[in-house]
Design an enzyme around this catalytic site. Structure first.
Site, PDB file in Angstrom:
ATOM      1  N   GLY A  13      35.230  12.098  26.851  1.00 25.58           N
ATOM      2  CA  GLY A  13      34.094  12.652  27.601  1.00 25.58           C
ATOM      3  C   GLY A  13      32.782  12.025  27.172  1.00 25.58           C
ATOM      4  N   CYS A 129      22.604  22.274  24.149  1.00 25.04           N
ATOM      5  CA  CYS A 129      21.686  21.133  24.169  1.00 25.04           C
ATOM      6  C   CYS A 129      20.220  21.559  24.341  1.00 25.04           C
ATOM      7  CB  CYS A 129      22.075  20.153  25.272  1.00 25.04           C
ATOM      8  SG  CYS A 129      22.472  20.918  26.848  1.00 25.04           S
ATOM      9  N   SER A 159      23.359  14.770  32.798  1.00 24.32           N
ATOM     10  CA  SER A 159      24.375  14.614  31.750  1.00 24.32           C
ATOM     11  C   SER A 159      24.846  15.945  31.188  1.00 24.32           C
ATOM     12  CB  SER A 159      23.821  13.748  30.614  1.00 24.32           C
ATOM     13  OG  SER A 159      22.682  14.366  30.045  1.00 24.32           O
ATOM     14  N   HIS A 243      16.907  15.774  28.464  1.00 24.80           N
ATOM     15  CA  HIS A 243      16.332  17.055  28.870  1.00 24.80           C
ATOM     16  C   HIS A 243      14.849  17.077  28.489  1.00 24.80           C
ATOM     17  CE1 HIS A 243      20.146  18.530  29.899  1.00 24.80           C
ATOM     18  NE2 HIS A 243      20.342  19.477  29.011  1.00 24.80           N
TER      19      HIS A 243
END
Lengths: 342, 342
Positions: A13, A129, A159, A243
């Site tokens: 991944g 995240c 993402s 982000h």
């Protein structure tokens, strides 16, 4: 120096692949490496430090002999497989949400609460995240003046939905660029290119989504602030892998913008980019295009919160960080590295 | 019914072109239409209600005989030319920033302070796009409980930089889609496609940009709330023509989420889109892709501000609206329409 047998669960991944690269970059003392994935990927070979490593199917027996397991799979699979690794004597650093709020599992951002790894019982959780990216710069300000309230609006990259999310955005951009009809969205609820989607995760409480509650729930645990109150709005934006967050903090004690900037400039894991007069736009403030594929959280636009009635108790800033790296893989490998240094 | 001689100053720009369309859509009683632009555009013909209108060069004499002038040019040109229109007896509705905070000039959002047009002295100002889009849904909540503080993060479209901004984003997306190198940015400080730019306007006070201060300064004047405090972070996002805003409000009096939703559902100019269980994503919450080229401000994600220590005094929501229409042209033509109805 001791060498460790390390496994990555979910090695194919976006996060698993990045973990592999971070192990190398962080000079992790890897004796033996095991790459675990679904049966579909088993048998394929991946290079690590000049050697080919063949991917194995992720089954309980695969954890035999492992010292450290890095988990990069969804909650369900994490819940099923990772206790099997612990049972076989491995210490697990898991990136899923499955164990994060378990009182027996430390939840760690090394720049904030590295000492919490000491009380682990085989499992350590890696935070969400957006939590990591928002808290790394919040922590030095908290140490200065005691944070009690956060109002956060996020600008989260594709993402966060893994490789399928990034591929979908790229496909949409390519179709737009060629003037073709866009394929139906699969990874996201709606078209992301040329759009914003103000929902990440399912509805959880009082209309907030699961993603929006993570910053408060995980933040309380990581910063040891059970009374912290966080109002978060999470929005998916057409950006590939960094982000961004617009954060307004309220403090217990006085804080000036100058003190905040100094603390941020000195904080580990943070890069202060806050010079509106800089010649180059990339030196003026953080932008997600420039914070991708590196490990620091960039912070800028540091200002007094002019809406706070207590004029010396509010700070507003903007930060960006790579979602796959510090938002996931880098942080997990940092935790694992701390384990080797104990 | 009286027919008016109407001029659009800046008729070839994004807002001017939209004003022309809004005049038709709002059944504006146009007797004669004058389209004014730079010498470069003069002589070209534009269709309006089936007739060809030849664009004239924008000069003071062009305002002779005009009843109403709609201004859609930059501050400098507005300051030079629009007083010439007033001098010749026209009433001007100006979309630039030039006159907005002038105490002799009403600043109007028809859904909020239509009555302020009554004291105009020839000039009425149209507010900033992000101000209009944020205040239209804030107003019905203010009437319920008295707003005293706003924390706002914006997600602003390329159209805020006019046709050059939209064209630049489209060119970048096309280049990305074809796998080509992107041309150097001209309309924006950095690449906007696949990026976010956390600066709109120059630095104004305490590190806030001019755009960030508009919501407070214009909001105080429009809502007649001289003590209103607004902490705003303005961010340009790769979206074509709808602005979005994440808004957190603090109130003087108690307010529940149910009351807020009811007030929003009943408010003029607002469309409540707030059903996280809806089958279709476009019915769950506002998204800029779906709010473009229409006149309402869509509002959703209405929640209690769980970070506010006073549990009944905070509301958080998300809204989207077309930047060129309600953010500029539609609002200006609405004001002009009110003038004809006096």
């Amino acid at each position: 120096m001791k060498q460790y047998t390390v496994a990555i669960l979910g090695a194919t991944g976006a996060v698993g692949t990045q973990m592999l690269q971070c192990l190398d970059e962080q000079d992790f003392p890897v004796g033996k490496l095991k790459l675990l994935a679904s049966a579909r990927s088993a048998g394929k070979a991946v290079e690590f430090r000049g050697e080919q490593v063949v991917i194995e199917e992720a089954r309980p027996e695969a954890f035999e002999g492992c010292d450290i397991v890095l988990g990069a799979v969804e909650d369900d699979l994490a819940k099923t497989l990772l206790p099997e690794a612990v049972k076989r004597g491995a210490v697990v650093v898991d990136n899923s949400h499955a164990f994060r709020l378990d009182p027996d599992v430390p939840l760690v951002v090394p720049e904030i609460n590295a000492e919490d790894i000491k009380w682990h019982k085989g499992l350590i959780a890696n935070p969400n995240c957006a939590t990591i990216i928002g808290l790394v710069p919040t922590w030095p300000l908290h140490k200065l003046a005691g944070v009690k309230r956060m109002v956060v609006s996020t600008y989260q990259a594709a993402s966060g939905a893994g490789v399928p999310g990034m591929r979908e955005l790229e496909e949409q951009l390519a179709a737009l660029g060629r003037g073709e009809q866009l394929p139906d969205p699969r990874a996201f609820a709606a078209q992301l290119a040329n759009n914003l989607i103000p929902q990440i995760g399912g509805v959880k409480e009082e209309g907030f989504t699961s993603e929006e509650m993570k910053l408060q729930n995980e933040g309380r645990k990581i910063m040891h602030l059970p009374e912290l109150r966080v109002n978060c709005t999470c929005v998916r934006v057409p950006v590939l892998r960094s982000h961004s967050e617009s954060i307004t903090l309220e403090f217990e004690r006085d804080i000036t913008v100058e003190e905040a900037r100094e603390a941020l400039a000195a904080a580990p894991g943070v890069k202060l980019v806050d010079d509106m007069d800089a010649a180059d736009a990339s030196d003026r403030y953080p932008m997600p295009l420039f914070t991708s594929d590196q490990d620091l959280i960039w912070v800028g636009r540091v200002r007094r919160d002019i809406s706070n009635p207590e004029v010396t108790r509010g700070i507003t800033f903007w930060c960006c960080g790579d979602q796959i790296r510090k938002g996931a893989a880098t942080n997990a490998v940092q935790i694992a590295k701390l384990l080797t240094e104990e």
